[in-house]
Design an enzyme around this catalytic site. Structure first.
Site, PDB file in Angstrom:
ATOM      1  N   LEU A  26      22.723   5.014 -96.080  1.00 40.02           N
ATOM      2  CA  LEU A  26      23.384   5.967 -96.981  1.00 40.02           C
ATOM      3  C   LEU A  26      23.781   5.322 -98.316  1.00 40.02           C
ATOM      4  CD1 LEU A  26      24.916   8.747 -97.415  1.00 40.02           C
ATOM      5  CD2 LEU A  26      26.912   7.614 -96.433  1.00 40.02           C
ATOM      6  N   ASP A  60      39.552  17.658-103.207  1.00 39.20           N
ATOM      7  CA  ASP A  60      40.746  18.187-103.876  1.00 39.20           C
ATOM      8  C   ASP A  60      41.801  18.641-102.865  1.00 39.20           C
ATOM      9  OD1 ASP A  60      42.271  18.854-106.051  1.00 39.20           O
ATOM     10  OD2 ASP A  60      41.311  20.790-106.389  1.00 39.20           O
ATOM     11  N   HIS A 109      47.294  11.365-100.907  1.00 36.49           N
ATOM     12  CA  HIS A 109      46.157  10.507-101.284  1.00 36.49           C
ATOM     13  C   HIS A 109      45.885   9.503-100.169  1.00 36.49           C
ATOM     14  CE1 HIS A 109      46.138  12.371-105.107  1.00 36.49           C
ATOM     15  NE2 HIS A 109      47.230  11.786-105.571  1.00 36.49           N
TER      16      HIS A 109
HETATM   17  C1  IPE Z   1      39.120  17.159-109.720  1.00 37.55           C
HETATM   18  O1  IPE Z   1      40.333  17.511-109.165  1.00 37.55           O
HETATM   19  C2  IPE Z   1      38.980  15.660-109.726  1.00 37.55           C
HETATM   20  C3  IPE Z   1      38.951  15.027-108.416  1.00 37.55           C
HETATM   21  C4  IPE Z   1      38.949  15.613-107.255  1.00 37.55           C
HETATM   22  C5  IPE Z   1      38.912  13.617-108.449  1.00 37.55           C
HETATM   23  P1  IPE Z   1      41.578  17.903-110.091  1.00 37.55           P
HETATM   24  O2  IPE Z   1      42.673  18.283-109.163  1.00 37.55           O
HETATM   25  O3  IPE Z   1      41.871  16.829-111.053  1.00 37.55           O
HETATM   26  O4  IPE Z   1      41.015  19.151-110.879  1.00 37.55           O
HETATM   27  P2  IPE Z   1      41.782  20.333-111.629  1.00 37.55           P
HETATM   28  O5  IPE Z   1      42.705  19.686-112.606  1.00 37.55           O
HETATM   29  O6  IPE Z   1      42.523  21.109-110.594  1.00 37.55           O
HETATM   30  O7  IPE Z   1      40.698  21.142-112.266  1.00 37.55           O
HETATM   31  C1  IPE Z   2      42.548  15.314-105.310  1.00 34.90           C
HETATM   32  O1  IPE Z   2      43.772  15.836-104.952  1.00 34.90           O
HETATM   33  C2  IPE Z   2      42.582  13.824-105.595  1.00 34.90           C
HETATM   34  C3  IPE Z   2      42.594  13.466-107.020  1.00 34.90           C
HETATM   35  C4  IPE Z   2      42.388  14.277-108.006  1.00 34.90           C
HETATM   36  C5  IPE Z   2      42.826  12.084-107.341  1.00 34.90           C
HETATM   37  P1  IPE Z   2      44.833  16.289-106.021  1.00 34.90           P
HETATM   38  O2  IPE Z   2      45.702  15.127-106.339  1.00 34.90           O
HETATM   39  O3  IPE Z   2      44.192  16.933-107.174  1.00 34.90           O
HETATM   40  O4  IPE Z   2      45.674  17.355-105.194  1.00 34.90           O
HETATM   41  P2  IPE Z   2      46.176  18.781-105.701  1.00 34.90           P
HETATM   42  O5  IPE Z   2      44.974  19.500-106.228  1.00 34.90           O
HETATM   43  O6  IPE Z   2      47.195  18.529-106.745  1.00 34.90           O
HETATM   44  O7  IPE Z   2      46.720  19.417-104.474  1.00 34.90           O
HETATM   45 MG    MG Z   3      43.656  18.847-107.587  1.00 31.81          MG
END
Ligand code: IPE
Ligand code: IPE
Ligand code: MG
Length: 256
Positions: free
Chosen positions: A136, A25, A42
């Protein structure tokens, strides 16, 4: 800051978590903090994936699950979803030779029906090309959510009961486990979430029952092997009691 080599030497190689699951995240915020578009985050997150997969393989971890895209993430702006799908396909195409070179087998869990055809094809090809690898196990959670998985499992159990294949009286925790998309994998022992969010976000709700949870403020694009080592060192300091008392664990009387 402890050096990477020092951290690595602190890890007890005999007591590694067999399965590590990571909620990757913070990509979006990492990019926005740099005045960039979310997709830039990303894009950089892929570098972390590479580094952590390599780190886990070097350590000899058996299973690594990466939460890459949730069912709920489909509700993000169209441009971000399309960008993520493109990045996914691109990355898989580039990484397959490296996975093969490192004996890594790719698996995927999630609702594949939601994926665009081009992404699904690329994914299936990669699954096929790495299926003979014995090192792995890299499990990508894609278009995944735990509630989707549990509903799906219950539906399939219902169908098999109806078809006379299973007796409802015989259903136990093992039965449910066999109907999950993770049926071939042990439960994660360590779950890491990056970027300072303290929640599970619909990830492996059943499988994480006894996982040790580790949260770090580091955003995913900044997460590297040394951060993984830190999480493992932390894991190794914990006493896992599984409902028993600390005395039972310390005296070894937990084993019947
Ligand atoms: C959880 O992250 C999903 C992934 C890392 C793929 P999100 O950024 O979507 O989660 P919330 O919305 O903050 O809970
Ligand atoms: C995690 O990073 C990747 C995905 C959920 C695809 P985020 O895109 O959720 O990044 P934040 O949490 O908004 O910073
Ligand atoms: Mg996120």
């Amino acid at each position: 800051m402890v050096k990477k080599e020092d951290l690595l030497s602190t890890i007890d190689k005999e007591y590694l978590p067999s399965h590590i699951a990571i909620i990757m995240d913070g990509n979006g915020r990492w990019a926005e903090e740099k005045g960039q578009e979310r997709l830039y985050g990303h894009f950089h997150g892929v570098e972390s994936v590479r580094n952590i997969v390599e780190g886990a393989a070097e350590l000899g971890i058996g299973y690594l699950t990466l939460y890459a895209f949730s069912t709920e993430n489909w509700d993000r702006p169209r441009q971000e979803v399309d960008g993520l799908m493109g990045l996914l396909v691109d990355t898989i195409r580039k990484e397959v030779p490296i996975l093969n070179k490192n004996n890594i087998r790719l698996h995927v869990i999630g609702d594949m029906n939601m994926l665009p055809a081009f992404a699904l094809e690329e994914l299936q090809e990669a699954l096929h090309l790495t299926e003979g690898n014995t090192g792995l196990n890299l499990i990508m959670a894609l278009s995944y959510s735990s509630r989707w998985e549990l509903v799906n499992a219950v539906k399939n159990i219902g169908l098999d009961v109806k078809a006379g294949l299973i007796d409802p009286d015989q259903i136990n925790a093992d039965t449910l486990q066999q109907y999950l998309s993770t049926s071939k994998f042990p439960d994660p022992e360590l779950m890491i979430r990056t970027s300072g969010e303290y929640r599970i976000s619909n990830f492996l709700l059943y499988q994480l029952a006894y996982a040790e949870l580790y949260f770090t403020n580091t955003r995913w694009p900044d997460f590297r092997k040394e951060n993984l080592y830190e999480a493992i060192v932390d894991f190794q300091k914990r006493e896992r009691r599984f409902g028993k008392t600390g005395h039972q664990i310390q005296e070894g009387t937990d084993v019947a």
